[in-house]
Scaffold this motif. Structure first.
Motif, PDB file in Angstrom:
ATOM      1  N   GLN A  11       0.824  -1.519  -0.192  1.00 54.43           N
ATOM      2  CA  GLN A  11      -0.059  -0.109  -0.182  1.00 54.43           C
ATOM      3  C   GLN A  11       1.151   1.514  -0.032  1.00 54.43           C
ATOM      4  OE1 GLN A  11      -1.667  -0.758   3.730  1.00 54.43           O
ATOM      5  NE2 GLN A  11      -3.929  -1.459   3.214  1.00 54.43           N
ATOM      6  N   THR A  12       0.194   2.361  -0.988  1.00 55.94           N
ATOM      7  CA  THR A  12       1.216   3.075  -0.656  1.00 55.94           C
ATOM      8  C   THR A  12       0.426   4.473  -0.260  1.00 55.94           C
ATOM      9  OG1 THR A  12       1.143   3.369  -3.414  1.00 55.94           O
ATOM     10  CG2 THR A  12       2.526   2.103  -3.039  1.00 55.94           C
ATOM     11  N   ALA A  13       1.355   5.991  -0.337  1.00 55.53           N
ATOM     12  CA  ALA A  13       0.751   6.999   0.558  1.00 55.53           C
ATOM     13  C   ALA A  13       2.256   7.836   0.292  1.00 55.53           C
ATOM     14  CB  ALA A  13       0.538   6.341   1.529  1.00 55.53           C
ATOM     15  N   ILE A  14       1.290   9.392   0.757  1.00 54.48           N
ATOM     16  CA  ILE A  14       2.577  10.370   0.224  1.00 54.48           C
ATOM     17  C   ILE A  14       2.062  10.972   1.778  1.00 54.48           C
ATOM     18  CG2 ILE A  14       3.071  12.729  -0.801  1.00 54.48           C
ATOM     19  CD1 ILE A  14       3.770  10.571  -2.048  1.00 54.48           C
ATOM     20  N   VAL A  15       2.645  11.586   2.854  1.00 56.48           N
ATOM     21  CA  VAL A  15       2.408  11.371   3.666  1.00 56.48           C
ATOM     22  C   VAL A  15       3.493  13.432   4.095  1.00 56.48           C
ATOM     23  CG1 VAL A  15       2.298  11.346   6.607  1.00 56.48           C
ATOM     24  CG2 VAL A  15       2.489   8.642   5.232  1.00 56.48           C
ATOM     25  N   ASP A  16       2.024  13.692   4.820  1.00 57.89           N
ATOM     26  CA  ASP A  16       2.655  15.168   5.100  1.00 57.89           C
ATOM     27  C   ASP A  16       3.495  14.914   6.051  1.00 57.89           C
ATOM     28  OD1 ASP A  16       1.902  17.758   6.014  1.00 57.89           O
ATOM     29  OD2 ASP A  16       1.428  18.358   4.263  1.00 57.89           O
ATOM     30  N   ILE A  17       4.341  15.456   6.450  1.00 59.30           N
ATOM     31  CA  ILE A  17       5.422  15.919   7.496  1.00 59.30           C
ATOM     32  C   ILE A  17       5.299  17.471   7.772  1.00 59.30           C
ATOM     33  CG2 ILE A  17       7.359  15.252   8.676  1.00 59.30           C
ATOM     34  CD1 ILE A  17       6.264  12.642   7.863  1.00 59.30           C
ATOM     35  N   HIS A  18       4.564  17.703   9.251  1.00 53.09           N
ATOM     36  CA  HIS A  18       4.503  18.725   9.648  1.00 53.09           C
ATOM     37  C   HIS A  18       4.219  20.252   8.248  1.00 53.09           C
ATOM     38  CE1 HIS A  18       5.234  16.836  12.683  1.00 53.09           C
ATOM     39  NE2 HIS A  18       7.007  17.318  12.935  1.00 53.09           N
ATOM     40  N   GLY A  19       3.497  20.115   7.188  1.00 52.67           N
ATOM     41  CA  GLY A  19       3.304  20.780   6.581  1.00 52.67           C
ATOM     42  C   GLY A  19       5.047  21.565   5.606  1.00 52.67           C
TER      43      GLY A  19
ATOM     44  N   TYR B 250       7.416  19.111   4.773  1.00 51.15           N
ATOM     45  CA  TYR B 250       8.078  17.668   3.698  1.00 51.15           C
ATOM     46  C   TYR B 250       6.633  16.436   3.608  1.00 51.15           C
ATOM     47  CZ  TYR B 250      12.825  19.004   5.312  1.00 51.15           C
ATOM     48  OH  TYR B 250      13.905  20.272   5.693  1.00 51.15           O
ATOM     49  N   LYS B 251       6.683  16.457   2.338  1.00 55.55           N
ATOM     50  CA  LYS B 251       6.365  14.951   1.829  1.00 55.55           C
ATOM     51  C   LYS B 251       6.645  13.919   2.246  1.00 55.55           C
ATOM     52  CE  LYS B 251       2.002  17.907  -0.126  1.00 55.55           C
ATOM     53  NZ  LYS B 251       1.494  18.256   1.170  1.00 55.55           N
ATOM     54  N   VAL B 252       6.085  12.323   2.307  1.00 50.90           N
ATOM     55  CA  VAL B 252       7.501  11.549   1.935  1.00 50.90           C
ATOM     56  C   VAL B 252       6.261  10.946   1.075  1.00 50.90           C
ATOM     57  CG1 VAL B 252       7.895   9.631   3.956  1.00 50.90           C
ATOM     58  CG2 VAL B 252       8.873  12.089   3.836  1.00 50.90           C
ATOM     59  N   TYR B 253       6.854   9.749   0.408  1.00 57.58           N
ATOM     60  CA  TYR B 253       6.528   8.688  -0.253  1.00 57.58           C
ATOM     61  C   TYR B 253       6.567   7.279   0.699  1.00 57.58           C
ATOM     62  CZ  TYR B 253       6.151   4.681  -2.986  1.00 57.58           C
ATOM     63  OH  TYR B 253       6.206   2.976  -3.683  1.00 57.58           O
ATOM     64  N   THR B 254       5.505   6.846   1.084  1.00 52.70           N
ATOM     65  CA  THR B 254       5.900   5.531   2.371  1.00 52.70           C
ATOM     66  C   THR B 254       5.123   4.115   1.336  1.00 52.70           C
ATOM     67  OG1 THR B 254       3.801   5.747   2.476  1.00 52.70           O
ATOM     68  CG2 THR B 254       5.466   6.624   3.889  1.00 52.70           C
ATOM     69  N   GLU B 255       5.632   2.853   1.028  1.00 53.17           N
ATOM     70  CA  GLU B 255       5.348   1.624   1.362  1.00 53.17           C
ATOM     71  C   GLU B 255       4.720   1.204   2.058  1.00 53.17           C
ATOM     72  OE1 GLU B 255       8.136   1.891  -3.262  1.00 53.17           O
ATOM     73  OE2 GLU B 255       8.526  -0.240  -1.345  1.00 53.17           O
ATOM     74  N   ARG B 256       3.153   0.077   2.669  1.00 49.00           N
ATOM     75  CA  ARG B 256       3.552  -0.977   3.370  1.00 49.00           C
ATOM     76  C   ARG B 256       3.280  -2.087   3.264  1.00 49.00           C
ATOM     77  NH1 ARG B 256       0.398   0.878   8.304  1.00 49.00           N
ATOM     78  NH2 ARG B 256       0.232   2.559   8.168  1.00 49.00           N
ATOM     79  N   TYR B 257       3.770  -2.749   3.743  1.00 51.91           N
ATOM     80  CA  TYR B 257       3.655  -3.999   3.285  1.00 51.91           C
ATOM     81  C   TYR B 257       3.158  -4.759   4.514  1.00 51.91           C
ATOM     82  CZ  TYR B 257       6.790  -3.494  -0.343  1.00 51.91           C
ATOM     83  OH  TYR B 257       7.175  -3.182  -1.796  1.00 51.91           O
ATOM     84  N   ARG B 258       1.875  -5.453   4.683  1.00 52.06           N
ATOM     85  CA  ARG B 258       1.097  -5.663   5.502  1.00 52.06           C
ATOM     86  C   ARG B 258       0.880  -7.903   5.151  1.00 52.06           C
ATOM     87  NH1 ARG B 258      -2.361  -2.064   8.145  1.00 52.06           N
ATOM     88  NH2 ARG B 258      -2.495  -0.150   7.222  1.00 52.06           N
TER      89      ARG B 258
END
Length: 307
Positions: free
Chosen positions: A4-12, A14-22
Motif C-alpha cells: 500500500q503506498t501513500a504520500i505522508v505530509d510531515i508538519h506541512g 515535507y511530503k514523504v512517499y511510503t510503502e506498507r507491506y502488511r
C-alpha cells in the motif's frame, strides 16, 4: 506482494512517499531507514524475510526516489530533519521496531535518543561509532566528485570502496542509479558528507547513551569503513546492546551473496523475535545475484562459509 503506498505530509514541510507491506499473521510493525543515495528499492530483499513476520514500512527521503516530485529542493535536509521525519512516521504507522542501514543510522540514533514511546527494539546495520580513516578517505574523495557533479566518478567511487564486495550486477546497478540522480541530490549528499566530517564522535555515542531500548548492531567482517571494532565502541555507551558480525561480508551485508543474506536474516529475526522459530517462511528465499537488485559488551559472531 504489492505494498500500500501513500504520500505522508510531515508538519506541512515535507511530503514523504511510503510503502506498507502488511502481513495478516503479524502483530508488530517495523520501519526501515535508507542509507545515503538509497531508495525503498534497496530493501527489496530484506522485505522478503521480514514481511511474513512483520508489517513492514519503507519510505523515501524528501529529496529521493518517489518523494522527489512532491517536494521543493531549495535547501538540503539535515540529519535532525531526517530524525524528525522518522519520529513522525513512527507515530503515523504505529511502528514497534526500527531497522536502519548505513548512514540511515545517524538519523535513527538521533530519533531514538528522543525515546519514542512506541519503539521496543532497533537494529542499526553497517554503522559505526566513529569516522575511521578509510571512511574519512572515502568521504573526502566523494566531496570532490559531488562538487563537480561527476556522476560516473561518484558511481565508480562507491563501487571500489564500500561496494567493492558486491556482485558485478549490483555494481552496474549502482553506477546506473547514481548517474541518473538529480543535481539537488548531489547537493544533498555534499551537504551530508560535510555534516558527517565535521561531526565529532560524541554525537553518536551521546545518542546511544540516551537510548533505553535494546539495540542490535550488525556489521560485515570485511567492512573496513564501518568496522565491527568501531561499531563495538557503542558497548560503552548504550544501555542494552548486542553485536553481530556477518562473516565473509562487507558493507552491504545481505546483498553481497546468499550466505550473507541468510546470516543477516537469522541475526535480525533472532534479535527481534528470539522466542520464535527462525525457520525460513514460505516465499522468503534468497535470490542469486542474477535476480537481486545497500549495554552488554557481549559479541556474538555469525560464522558460516560463503558460497
Amino acid at each position: 506482494m504489492k505494498p500500500q503506498t501513500a504520500i505522508v505530509d510531515i508538519h506541512g514541510k515535507y511530503k514523504v512517499y511510503t510503502e506498507r507491506y502488511r502481513s495478516h499473521a503479524a502483530e508488530k510493525t517495523i520501519i526501515l531507514v535508507n542509507g545515503a543515495f538509497s531508495t525503498t528499492a534497496c530493501f527489496a530483499q530484506t522485505v522478503r524475510y521480514l514481511q511474513p513476520r512483520f508489517n513492514v514500512v519503507l519510505y523515501d527521503q524528501p529529496y529521493a526516489g518517489q518523494s522527489k516530485p512532491h517536494n521543493r529542493h531549495s535547501q538540503p535536509i539535515s540529519k535532525e530533519d531526517e530524525s524528525e521525519i522518522l519520529l513522525e512516521l513512527i507515530e503515523r504507522v504505529a511502528a514497534d521496531h526500527v531497522l536502519s542501514f548505513s548512514w540511515g543510522g545517524a538519523a535513527t540514533l538521533l530519533a531514538l535518543a528522543q525515546r519514542p514511546p512506541r519503539i521496543e527494539k532497533a537494529v542499526i546495520s553497517s554503522f559505526a561509532a566513529r569516522i575511521n580513516q578509510p571512511m574519512r578517505d572515502y568521504l573526502e574523495r566523494g566531496l570532490n566528485c559531488l562538487q563537480a557533479c561527476d556522476r560516473i566518478k561518484v558511481g565508480r567511487l562507491i563501487n571500489t570502496t564500500i561496494g567493492k564486495h558486491l556482485p558485478s550486477l549490483f555494481k552496474r546497478y549502482n553506477l546506473r542509479h547514481v548517474s541518473s540522480l538529480a543535481e539537488h541530490e548531489y547537493r544533498q549528499m555534499h551537504f551530508h558528507i560535510n555534516e558527517v566530517l565535521t561531526q565529532d564522535t560524541p554525537c553518536y555515542t551521546d545518542c546511544a547513551a540516551a537510548i533505553d531500548i535494546p539495540l542490535l548492531f550488525i556489521n560485515g567482517e570485511w567492512d573496513e569503513y564501518t568496522s565491527t571494532g568501531d561499531a563495538r565502541l557503542f558497548a560503552g555507551h548504550a544501555r542494552q546492546c548486542q553485536f553481530r558480525t556477518i562473516q565473509n561480508a562487507g558493507h552491504f551485508l545481505d546483498l553481497e551473496h546468499k550466505v550473507a543474506w541468510d546470516d543477516t536474516q537469522q541475526a535480525l529475526l533472532g534479535f527481534l523475535q528470539p522466542a520464535s522459530s527462525l525457520a525460513r517462511p514460505n516465499g522468503a528465499r534468497p535470490l542469486d545475484s542474477r535476480h537481486r537488485h545497500a549495554a552488554s559488551d557481549r559479541v556474538v559472531t555469525v560464522r558460516r562459509a560463503a558460497t
